[in-house]
Design an enzyme around this catalytic site. Structure first.
Site, PDB file in Angstrom:
ATOM      1  N   LYS A  87     -12.333  -4.939   1.984  1.00  0.00           N
ATOM      2  CA  LYS A  87     -11.829  -4.096   3.056  1.00  0.00           C
ATOM      3  C   LYS A  87     -12.763  -2.905   3.210  1.00  0.00           C
ATOM      4  CE  LYS A  87      -7.824  -1.361   4.425  1.00  0.00           C
ATOM      5  NZ  LYS A  87      -6.417  -1.045   4.133  1.00  0.00           N
ATOM      6  N   GLU A 115     -16.601  -7.810  -5.187  1.00  0.00           N
ATOM      7  CA  GLU A 115     -15.169  -7.507  -4.992  1.00  0.00           C
ATOM      8  C   GLU A 115     -14.343  -8.794  -4.985  1.00  0.00           C
ATOM      9  OE1 GLU A 115     -13.100  -5.152  -4.861  1.00  0.00           O
ATOM     10  OE2 GLU A 115     -14.112  -3.267  -4.414  1.00  0.00           O
ATOM     11  N   LYS A 157     -11.749  -7.668   6.038  1.00  0.00           N
ATOM     12  CA  LYS A 157     -11.191  -6.787   7.060  1.00  0.00           C
ATOM     13  C   LYS A 157     -12.135  -5.634   7.343  1.00  0.00           C
ATOM     14  CE  LYS A 157      -7.330  -3.739   7.651  1.00  0.00           C
ATOM     15  NZ  LYS A 157      -6.276  -3.028   7.006  1.00  0.00           N
ATOM     16  N   TYR A 159      -2.935  -9.131  16.120  1.00  0.00           N
ATOM     17  CA  TYR A 159      -1.916  -8.654  17.060  1.00  0.00           C
ATOM     18  C   TYR A 159      -1.819  -9.584  18.263  1.00  0.00           C
ATOM     19  CZ  TYR A 159      -2.478  -4.785  13.946  1.00  0.00           C
ATOM     20  OH  TYR A 159      -2.557  -4.055  12.791  1.00  0.00           O
ATOM     21  N   ARG A 184     -11.169   7.608   3.490  1.00  0.00           N
ATOM     22  CA  ARG A 184     -10.884   6.573   2.504  1.00  0.00           C
ATOM     23  C   ARG A 184     -12.153   5.997   1.868  1.00  0.00           C
ATOM     24  NH1 ARG A 184      -5.689   6.569   3.839  1.00  0.00           N
ATOM     25  NH2 ARG A 184      -4.795   5.532   5.662  1.00  0.00           N
ATOM     26  N   ARG A 223      -3.487   3.580  12.522  1.00  0.00           N
ATOM     27  CA  ARG A 223      -3.042   4.805  11.839  1.00  0.00           C
ATOM     28  C   ARG A 223      -2.085   5.597  12.719  1.00  0.00           C
ATOM     29  NH1 ARG A 223      -8.646   6.216   8.572  1.00  0.00           N
ATOM     30  NH2 ARG A 223      -8.661   4.222   7.458  1.00  0.00           N
ATOM     31  N   CYS A 232       0.867  -1.181   0.000  1.00  0.00           N
ATOM     32  CA  CYS A 232       0.000   0.000   0.000  1.00  0.00           C
ATOM     33  C   CYS A 232       0.900   1.226   0.000  1.00  0.00           C
ATOM     34  CB  CYS A 232      -0.896   0.000   1.240  1.00  0.00           C
ATOM     35  SG  CYS A 232      -2.245   1.211   1.122  1.00  0.00           S
ATOM     36  N   CYS A 268      -3.972   6.116   0.097  1.00  0.00           N
ATOM     37  CA  CYS A 268      -3.415   4.826  -0.333  1.00  0.00           C
ATOM     38  C   CYS A 268      -2.990   4.809  -1.799  1.00  0.00           C
ATOM     39  CB  CYS A 268      -4.421   3.713  -0.063  1.00  0.00           C
ATOM     40  SG  CYS A 268      -4.877   3.601   1.679  1.00  0.00           S
ATOM     41  N   CYS A 312      -0.097   4.234   1.665  1.00  0.00           N
ATOM     42  CA  CYS A 312      -0.502   5.241   2.661  1.00  0.00           C
ATOM     43  C   CYS A 312       0.565   5.546   3.706  1.00  0.00           C
ATOM     44  CB  CYS A 312      -1.827   4.879   3.317  1.00  0.00           C
ATOM     45  SG  CYS A 312      -1.771   3.407   4.330  1.00  0.00           S
TER      46      CYS A 312
HETATM   47  C1  PBG Z   1      -2.996   0.229   4.879  1.00  0.00           C
HETATM   48  C2  PBG Z   1      -3.565  -0.604   5.956  1.00  0.00           C
HETATM   49  C3  PBG Z   1      -4.402  -0.235   7.022  1.00  0.00           C
HETATM   50  C4  PBG Z   1      -4.548  -1.362   7.823  1.00  0.00           C
HETATM   51  C5  PBG Z   1      -3.852  -2.384   7.200  1.00  0.00           C
HETATM   52  N1  PBG Z   1      -3.267  -1.901   6.045  1.00  0.00           N
HETATM   53  C6  PBG Z   1      -4.951   1.096   7.390  1.00  0.00           C
HETATM   54  C7  PBG Z   1      -5.993   1.725   6.595  1.00  0.00           C
HETATM   55  O1  PBG Z   1      -6.492   1.201   5.598  1.00  0.00           O
HETATM   56  O2  PBG Z   1      -6.318   2.851   6.966  1.00  0.00           O
HETATM   57  C8  PBG Z   1      -5.320  -1.438   9.123  1.00  0.00           C
HETATM   58  C9  PBG Z   1      -4.861  -2.488  10.076  1.00  0.00           C
HETATM   59  C10 PBG Z   1      -5.359  -2.356  11.466  1.00  0.00           C
HETATM   60  O3  PBG Z   1      -6.164  -1.482  11.820  1.00  0.00           O
HETATM   61  O4  PBG Z   1      -4.923  -3.175  12.286  1.00  0.00           O
HETATM   62  N2  PBG Z   1      -3.866   0.636   3.898  1.00  0.00           N
END
Ligand code: PBG
Length: 325
Positions: free
Chosen positions: A195, A233, A248, A313, A217, A205, A120, A130, A122
């Protein structure tokens, strides 16, 4: 058969019977542990909104890999915090970028660890979106080439799998062909296929310093209200060559995990995200819930919904708990 001939409690009498008929299990080798890599030496900084999780410098990764393997965790996913950001996120595909160095270090220190990379922009763009911008709009098609270069640079550094999380249209196909043209046809793509634009990413973030500097986003991540769109998707990503489909966040989207599991025959992954982790940690710290039991029950619910793989995590903690029980 009804009561009193049939008694569901008969099979719940003791742990041997309960284990005999258990439908779902958590296993450490199906969990992926996220790692945040930062510049510098000897650095290991706690992330306040994610108790127990640290950002760390490249030299710390060998030790971290050993801890994962000792807990039965065989896969990690890398996120990078670059020294410098720019409008095009060029640090994402730099040969000596933070993630590229992290991959080399891990492959050197723990060759058997499965190293997945988040693809990504971002974390690398100064505006925090992103993709790259045209005006105030995140431009899909110019971003694709940057994502493909990023994925390729990860493969060249030795990554075992790439995971695009940007939500641009067409990125799986673009990444697949960039990898194939360069003889990386054996590198799998785990697509963040479904996502959502979620408030549960808040702590991440902070951890990865990637909050958008303006707007949000919602023009690329999915609307949390939609489930049929998730199937569309996922279908696109299958057609473009994804090897694993990810949903996600996880817990607020168990229905989506379940639908994908029923409708697709690719492996399903679910990302138990930062906010989901933080809520459990915070309530446990206050003594309001039993943190270990809520962790196990939550991760089990994600498996029961239909996820094969869980990115979490909690991976190291859950792995240790499984090894000791
Ligand atoms: C990057 C990304 C994000 C997460 C994983 N890859 C952040 C987002 O899309 O803002 C989030 C992971 C998490 O909250 O644990 N695009």
């Amino acid at each position: 058969m009804v009561f009193p001939e049939y008694r569901p409690r008969r099979m719940r009498q003791n742990e041997t019977l309960r284990a005999l008929i258990r439908e779902t299990r958590l296993v450490p080798e199906q969990m992926i542990y996220p790692l945040f890599v930062m510049p510098g030496k000897g650095k290991r900084e706690p992330i306040p909104s994610m108790p127990g999780i640290h950002r760390m410098s490249v030299d710390q990764l060998g030790k971290e890999a050993k801890e994962c393997l000792a807990a039965g965790i065989r896969s990690v996913i890398l996120f990078g915090l670059p020294d410098k950001k720019d409008p095009m996120g060029s640090g994402a595909h730099a040969k000596d970028g933070i993630v590229q160095r992290a991959i080399r270090e891990l492959k050197n220190k723990a060759p058997h660890l499965n190293v997945v990379t988040d693809v990504c922009l971002c974390e690398y763009t100064d505006h925090g979106h992103c993709g790259c911008l045209i005006g105030n709009n995140v431009d899909n098609d110019t971003t694709l080439e940057l994502l493909a270069r990023t994925a390729l640079s990860h493969a060249q550094a030795g990554a075992d799998m790439v995971a695009p999380s940007d939500m641009m249209d067409g990125r799986v196909a673009e990444i697949r062909s960039a990898l194939d043209e360069n003889d990386y046809h054996m590198i799998p793509i785990m697509s963040y296929a479904v996502k959502y634009a979620s408030a549960f990413y808040g702590p991440f973030r902070d951890a990865a310093d990637c909050a958008p500097q303006f707007g949000d986003r919602r023009s690329y991540q999915m609307d949390p209200a939609n489930s049929r769109e998730a199937l569309r998707e996922a279908t696109l990503d299958v057609e473009e060559g994804a090897d694993i489909l990810m949903v996600k966040p996880a817990v607020a989207y168990l229905d989506i995990i379940s639908r994908l599991h029923d409708d697709f025959d690719l492996p399903i992954a679910a990302y138990h995200v930062s906010g989901e982790y933080a809520m459990i940690k915070a309530a446990a710290e206050k003594g309001w819930i039993d943190g270990d039991r809520v962790m196990a029950e939550t991760l089990l619910s994600i498996r029961r919904a239909g996820a094969d793989i869980i990115l979490t995590y909690f991976a190291k903690d859950m792995g240790r708990l499984l090894l000791n029980s």
